[in-house]
Design an enzyme around this catalytic site. Structure first.
Site, mmCIF file in Angstrom:
data_model
loop_
_atom_site.group_PDB
_atom_site.id
_atom_site.type_symbol
_atom_site.label_atom_id
_atom_site.label_comp_id
_atom_site.label_asym_id
_atom_site.label_seq_id
_atom_site.Cartn_x
_atom_site.Cartn_y
_atom_site.Cartn_z
ATOM 1 N N ASP A 68 44.739 51.978 -15.089
ATOM 2 C CA ASP A 68 45.173 51.715 -13.713
ATOM 3 C C ASP A 68 44.183 50.802 -12.984
ATOM 4 O O ASP A 68 42.995 50.811 -13.283
ATOM 5 C CB ASP A 68 45.312 53.064 -12.971
ATOM 6 C CG ASP A 68 46.183 52.939 -11.738
ATOM 7 O OD1 ASP A 68 46.841 51.899 -11.563
ATOM 8 O OD2 ASP A 68 46.202 53.902 -10.943
ATOM 9 N N LEU A 96 42.684 54.263 -37.445
ATOM 10 C CA LEU A 96 42.981 54.670 -36.058
ATOM 11 C C LEU A 96 44.477 54.549 -35.834
ATOM 12 O O LEU A 96 45.106 53.614 -36.340
ATOM 13 C CB LEU A 96 42.249 53.735 -35.075
ATOM 14 C CG LEU A 96 42.641 53.855 -33.591
ATOM 15 C CD1 LEU A 96 41.965 55.075 -32.960
ATOM 16 C CD2 LEU A 96 42.237 52.609 -32.800
ATOM 17 N N HIS A 120 46.943 42.138 -14.881
ATOM 18 C CA HIS A 120 47.547 42.696 -16.107
ATOM 19 C C HIS A 120 47.053 41.914 -17.330
ATOM 20 O O HIS A 120 46.751 42.497 -18.369
ATOM 21 C CB HIS A 120 49.072 42.637 -16.041
ATOM 22 C CG HIS A 120 49.657 43.460 -14.934
ATOM 23 N ND1 HIS A 120 49.210 44.725 -14.648
ATOM 24 C CD2 HIS A 120 50.651 43.197 -14.034
ATOM 25 C CE1 HIS A 120 49.906 45.206 -13.621
ATOM 26 N NE2 HIS A 120 50.777 44.303 -13.238
#
Ligand code: IPE
Ligand code: IPE
Ligand code: MG
Length: 241
Positions: free
Chosen positions: A17, A128, A34
């Protein structure tokens, strides 16, 4: 030595955020934030691989985010496509499995095709698992699980007793996170101290770290600092130690 042994969370999740505020602080359009946030995704994925975290999940776009201005939604979706195209070789090099979870019926056909391609190509990577939550909300997840159950019962009324006997583990298998362990650590950047409808079920016993750092500024040192803070937490799960 016992005190040198680092306690690494198996699953770290991040509510990314603060992109918009980061851009506004620089007098730029929100979308600029972004784009800068994609760099943080790259950095944290690398840090997770280096630190031995097995699952890194990222809240990238919520069901509620569909209510943002159309051009911002469009740019965000374009950024996802671009990032997936550009990052695929690095995911392969680092042995990272890529998974997208959420209400994929709301995504465009071209984005879904790209996601399928990326998921298939990386499916057998094992170092991962990188989970991106797209068009996801916790309440939606629980509701889709409940609807699935209703459908099963309608199709197989004879299974009523068996379904009524379901336990919490079995219900969890009906959530979109069925194959992903619950998050040990949830980090939220940008100073907001809320879940915003994220992983409501799965976060039942997660540790939380809320940091004022805005997502585009959250890089490897911040990720490592969060792991160090997690290592100091005492998880008791309601019991007495
Ligand atoms: C997070 O940054 C990215 C998404 C929710 C898609 P924001 O866009 O929410 O940035 P702020 O919170 O407005 O600063
Ligand atoms: C939460 O951030 C969703 C994502 C990070 C994808 P928002 O910025 O959308 O949440 P609110 O509006 O602060 O609750
Ligand atoms: Mg926000």
């Amino acid at each position: 030595m016992e005190e040198d042994k680092k306690i690494i969370p198996r699953h770290v999740s991040i509510i990314m955020d603060g992109n918009g505020r980061w851009a506004c602080e620089r007098g730029k359009e929100r979308v600029f934030g972004h784009a800068a946030g994609v760099e943080s995704v790259r950095a944290c994925t690398e840090a997770a691989v280096e630190e031995g975290v097995k699952y890194l999940s990222l809240f990238a776009f919520s069901e509620e985010n569909w209510g943002r201005p159309e051009d911002e939604v469009h740019t965000l979706m374009e950024l996802m496509v671009k990032a997936m195209k550009e990052e695929l070789p690095t995911l392969m090099k680092n042995d990272v499995r890529f998974v997208v979870l959420g209400n994929r019926g709301r995504l465009s056909d071209s984005l879904n095709a790209m996601i399928d391609d990326c998921m298939q190509t990386t499916a057998s990577n094992g170092r991962l698992t990188l989970v991106v939550f797209l068009s996801y909300s916790g309440k939606w997840d629980i509701l889709q699980a409940a609807k699935g159950l209703l459908e099963e019962l309608a199709g197989h009324p004879e299974r009523k007793e068996e379904l009524l006997g379901m336990d919490i583990m079995e219900f969890g298998k009906r959530l979109v996170t069925a194959d992903i362990p619950d998050p040990d650590l949830i980090i939220r950047t940008s100073g907001e101290c809320r879940l915003s409808n994220y992983m409501l079920w799965q976060a039942a016993y997660s540790e939380f770290i809320f940091t004022d750092v805005l997502w585009p500024d959250f890089r490897k040192p911040e990720f490592r600092a969060a792991l160090a803070e997690y290592a100091k937490r005492d998880r008791r799960y309601g019991k007495v130690k």
